[in-house]
Structure formats: C-alpha cells, structure tokens
Design a protein around this motif. Structure first.
Motif, PDB file in Angstrom:
ATOM      1  N   ALA A   1      41.265  51.208  42.733  1.00 47.01           N
ATOM      2  CA  ALA A   1      42.239  50.303  42.088  1.00 47.01           C
ATOM      3  C   ALA A   1      41.631  48.907  41.899  1.00 47.01           C
ATOM      4  O   ALA A   1      41.781  48.289  40.836  1.00 47.01           O
ATOM      5  CB  ALA A   1      43.511  50.231  42.932  1.00 47.01           C
TER       6      ALA A   1
ATOM      7  N   ALA B   1      44.735  47.032  31.095  1.00 50.25           N
ATOM      8  CA  ALA B   1      45.734  46.095  31.614  1.00 50.25           C
ATOM      9  C   ALA B   1      45.919  44.999  30.560  1.00 50.25           C
ATOM     10  O   ALA B   1      44.963  44.652  29.869  1.00 50.25           O
ATOM     11  CB  ALA B   1      45.254  45.502  32.923  1.00 50.25           C
TER      12      ALA B   1
ATOM     13  N   ALA C   1      44.259  49.196  34.854  1.00 53.93           N
ATOM     14  CA  ALA C   1      45.157  49.488  35.971  1.00 53.93           C
ATOM     15  C   ALA C   1      45.193  51.008  36.145  1.00 53.93           C
ATOM     16  O   ALA C   1      45.106  51.750  35.155  1.00 53.93           O
ATOM     17  CB  ALA C   1      46.554  48.967  35.670  1.00 53.93           C
TER      18      ALA C   1
ATOM     19  N   ARG D   1      40.809  47.046  38.361  1.00 53.07           N
ATOM     20  CA  ARG D   1      41.342  45.703  38.061  1.00 53.07           C
ATOM     21  C   ARG D   1      40.232  44.745  37.640  1.00 53.07           C
ATOM     22  O   ARG D   1      40.382  43.993  36.700  1.00 53.07           O
ATOM     23  CB  ARG D   1      42.036  45.125  39.308  1.00 53.07           C
ATOM     24  CG  ARG D   1      43.549  45.212  39.259  1.00 53.07           C
ATOM     25  CD  ARG D   1      44.212  44.325  40.305  1.00 53.07           C
ATOM     26  NE  ARG D   1      43.618  44.377  41.627  1.00 53.07           N
ATOM     27  CZ  ARG D   1      43.883  45.310  42.550  1.00 53.07           C
ATOM     28  NH1 ARG D   1      44.748  46.272  42.289  1.00 53.07           N
ATOM     29  NH2 ARG D   1      43.303  45.275  43.731  1.00 53.07           N
ATOM     30  N   SER D   2      39.095  44.848  38.348  1.00 53.81           N
ATOM     31  CA  SER D   2      37.989  43.922  38.030  1.00 53.81           C
ATOM     32  C   SER D   2      37.483  44.140  36.608  1.00 53.81           C
ATOM     33  O   SER D   2      36.885  43.251  36.009  1.00 53.81           O
ATOM     34  CB  SER D   2      36.835  44.099  39.027  1.00 53.81           C
ATOM     35  OG  SER D   2      36.083  45.266  38.709  1.00 53.81           O
TER      36      SER D   2
END
Ligand code: AVI
Length: 322
Positions: free
Chosen positions: A292, A321, A301, A296-297
């Motif tokens: 996760a 995202a 998502a 995100r990085s």
C-alpha cells in the motif's frame, strides 16, 4: 539506454557498450555491483525460465494460481474495452489468463527492451488471438526519460507480474510506478504481482535451490562478461551467495570469490580478495502495508488484493489516485 538507440542498433553495439561501461564501473566501486538486467542474456533467460519451474521457487506457480482464480474479478474491475499494457513481455502464460478474461479487449501492448522477445511474443499472440490488436513497444520501461504513449484514447490497464518490482530498490520502484501512473492516466489501473514476506527458510530455499539452477543463473553473468568483454574470470573461482536480510526485507544475491585472484575484463585488471563479493540482485519481499505504501508513493491506491491460501504471494489491483 533509449529505445530509439536500440531500434537503430539491431546488432546491439550500443547495448554491448552499455554493458562494458556498467560492468567496468560496477567492478571499480568499493561495494562492487553489476545491474541485474545483465543477468538476462539468452542463456540467463533460459535459466530463469528453468528457475520458474523449480519446486523451491513458489513465486511463478503461486501467482499463476491466483491469476487463474481471480482473472474474472480483475476483468470485472477493469470493465470492457480497455487496453492491456504489459511491462515486460516475458510470461505469456500469465498474460493469456488476462487476455482470455478481459471483455472486448481493444489492444494488447507489451513493452520490452528486447526486440527479439517482443517480436516472438507478438507473433505467437497474433497467431493465437487473430482478432486481437497487438502493438509491441520496444522500450526500457525503467528509463528515466519516461514511457512512450501507448493505447491513446483508451482506458489503460497495466500488468506488472512476477514480483519483478521486487528487483527494484524502493526509490526505483517509486520511479517506475510514477512513470506507469503517467502512462496509464487518471482512469488507469495496474495489476501488480508482489512476493510476500514469509518464513526466511522458505525464502532462502527459493534462492538456493538444491539443483543449483539459481547458482548457474548468477554465475552465467561471469560467462557473459568473459564472452562479451574479453574477460578471464575463472568460473570455478566464484560461487553464488543468496540470503534473506529481514531488516531490509529483501533477498540479496552476489557472486563471491573463493580465493584471492585477479582477472582481466575489457583490458583492465581487477583483483578479488578471498570472500570478496559482487552484488547482482535484490529481491524485495512485502507485507500488505508495504504494498500500500509503495503504491501510494507512485500515485496509486490499492483497490483490491488477492493472495493464495498460504499467503505466499499477492496480486494487487491498483487504481490511479487522484
Ligand atoms: C525476476 N525476479 C522477480 C526474480 C526474483 O525472484 O527476484 C529473479 C530471480 N533471481 C534469482 N531467482 C529469481
């Protein structure tokens, strides 16, 4: 190296020069290292295919089982009419599971640095899926210059199986994911295969198989150096070393000198102390929180994750995202 250089250089002169430059630089560093991509010459690729069949190497089998079980879930998340873009063109068995499940697939586009690999994959798929539009792209999907535009105007589903992401350091994985995010677009998604953290003994066995195929895969790099860079490395003077570092959460792989020795590579002499090693690969292992955070990085998502009953491997559906 850019794909355009490769495209204009069918004989591979630029590739050979990059290999020479990277090997000489890697052997000149205090902590010696050679980039993992050089493990995959024709012989190395064949050895890797053999690794995938080993009883100890659970990754390929397990991911294939997860994809078989959840291809329909992936297809229903993706919806009809999308373009499937695969990073690498290796594993046709896994791609076919998605090709068979996705509804009204508009395009299949494998991106790979090896023109030969791409052409073979494309020919096979055109034969087996006559109505599928196949558009191979010869490019290095890790090149910092970014990715060529593929599947313009279509909703794009990326596919990066095999836990190949684990061969990237965390910063490299972030760069890759950001590039993929840019290519796949705001309505894009990525199906990502990642190997999970587990009993270190199981991990150790997967990279130290009893038949010695993984050792042959590592030591094949010495053979390649000798062949392509006029090297004099003694193949019996080095051994494969692989271990799990639980703090870093990764397998580390090296070739290690069995005695004090020296060798010539591309006209330069290198000395090796007994026990001195040269790094060839990392293979990162993840828990679901790591996946996760990594997603995100890179601007994604996690929308869904599927694993096997033993929780050895994870296939995640990442959405862009906002
Ligand atoms: C390609 N990659 C995901 C493999 C891995 O498991 O990290 C490479 C490999 N190296 C030795 N065994 C397998």
């Amino acid at each position: 190296m850019s794909s355009s250089v490769l495209a204009r250089d069918p004989a591979g002169t630029a590739e050979r020069e990059a290999f020479r430059r990277d090997v000489l630089a890697g052997l000149s560093r205090k902590r010696r290292a050679i980039p993992a991509k050089y493990l995959y010459d024709a012989q190395g690729s064949a050895l890797f295919d053999a690794i995938c069949e080993l009883p100890e190497y659970y990754l390929t089998r397990t991911e294939t089982e997860i994809l078989k079980r959840h291809a329909a879930d992936i297809a229903s998340r993706a919806g009809p009419g999308c373009a499937l873009i695969e990073f690498g063109s290796g594993s046709s068995v896994k791609s076919r599971l998605l090709l068979d499940a996705l509804e009204d697939l508009a395009l299949y586009s494998p991106i790979d640095i090896s023109r030969q690999h791409l052409d073979e994959t494309a020919d096979r798929l055109r034969r087996d899926y006559p109505s599928l539009k196949v558009e191979p792209v010869c490019a290095d999907y890790m090149a910092p210059a970014g990715l060529p535009e593929v599947g313009k105007g279509l909703r794009r589903l990326g596919f990066f199986p095999g836990s190949t992401i684990g061969n990237l350091t965390p910063p490299e994985a972030t760069v890759f994911l950001r590039q993929a995010r840019r290519l796949l677009g705001d309505d894009g998604a990525l199906v990502l295969g990642a190997d999970l953290k587990k009993d270190p003994q199981r991990l150790h066995a997967a990279y130290n198989d009893s038949a010695g195929i993984t050792a042959a895969f590592t030591l094949n790099l010495l053979r390649r150096i000798n062949r392509e860079l006029r090297g004099t490395l003694d193949l019996d003077g080095f051994e494969h070393e692989a271990f799990y570092d639980p703090v870093e959460g990764r397998i580390e792989i090296y070739f290690r000198s069995l005695r004090e020795q020296s060798a010539i590579v591309a006209g330069r002499t290198f000395s090796f102390a007994k026990g001195e090693r040269v790094h060839t690969e990392y293979s990162y292992k993840y828990d679901l929180a790591d996946i996760a955070a990594m997603a995100r990085s890179g601007g994604f998502a996690v929308a869904d994750t599927w694993t096997d009953p033993e929780r050895l491997f994870a296939v995640s559906y990442l959405v862009a995202a906002p």
